[in-house]
Design an enzyme around this catalytic site. Sequence first.
Site, PDB file in Angstrom:
ATOM      1  N   SER A  49       0.809  -1.234   0.000  1.00 41.27           N
ATOM      2  CA  SER A  49       0.000   0.000   0.000  1.00 41.27           C
ATOM      3  C   SER A  49       0.834   1.273   0.000  1.00 41.27           C
ATOM      4  O   SER A  49       0.313   2.349  -0.278  1.00 41.27           O
ATOM      5  CB  SER A  49      -0.965   0.017   1.190  1.00 41.27           C
ATOM      6  OG  SER A  49      -0.264   0.225   2.394  1.00 41.27           O
ATOM      7  N   LYS A 101       1.049   4.455   6.835  1.00 43.60           N
ATOM      8  CA  LYS A 101       0.319   5.375   5.957  1.00 43.60           C
ATOM      9  C   LYS A 101       0.936   6.763   6.035  1.00 43.60           C
ATOM     10  O   LYS A 101       1.652   7.106   6.969  1.00 43.60           O
ATOM     11  CB  LYS A 101      -1.160   5.467   6.357  1.00 43.60           C
ATOM     12  CG  LYS A 101      -1.923   4.156   6.337  1.00 43.60           C
ATOM     13  CD  LYS A 101      -2.024   3.541   4.972  1.00 43.60           C
ATOM     14  CE  LYS A 101      -2.666   2.158   5.043  1.00 43.60           C
ATOM     15  NZ  LYS A 101      -2.497   1.405   3.827  1.00 43.60           N
TER      16      LYS A 101
END
Length: 198
Positions: A49, A101
């Site tokens: 990701s 993230k």
Amino acid sequence: MKFDSEIIRSIRQSAFHWIKLSFPILFAIFFILYFRIFIIQFYLISGTSMMPSYKEHDWVLVKKWGFPAQVGPWVLYILEPDVDRFDVLVLDGIGAELSLKRVVGLPGDFFRFSEGRILINDSSLEEPFLNSGYKTQAPSASILPVIGVSGNIGIGDSGRIPPGYVLVLGDNREFSTDSRNYGLIPFKKLRGKVIASF
């Protein structure tokens, strides 16, 4: 009587000897645990990701000082963490897993997803860490499911970020589960800031 007092003295000396020997080991264990929980830690990346910035099986060094610490079922923190836009953070993801993230929206920011981009305070962000041509789909257009996570605040295609929360996205925007799916992240779920990768 004399025999008993000699036995007691011998037991005391033996106990003191073992305490003296074990103290450095116990202190080292305590120091290592303290350092790992509250100061700095290595993490191995699992997943894609955050590509191309961070690849699967990369190691990241994470500064934990100043961030909430998870100790068993308890979260310990005194001050709000110091977070800047585009910081890459380790945070509580879905269930018990940790996520990596990038912070895109800060408390007080107005965000809007529009035409494959995210706008913050009506300005398009320069995001050089994204692959060319990647689109940032709005939550309503995401092919990944929306997941309710306790403590997070679900989002739509636009809104204002309340105090104590951040909006996070993965760099691999088309294949990342992030705030578009599980909402804004409270500061108490932030575990540390990436300071190096290997």
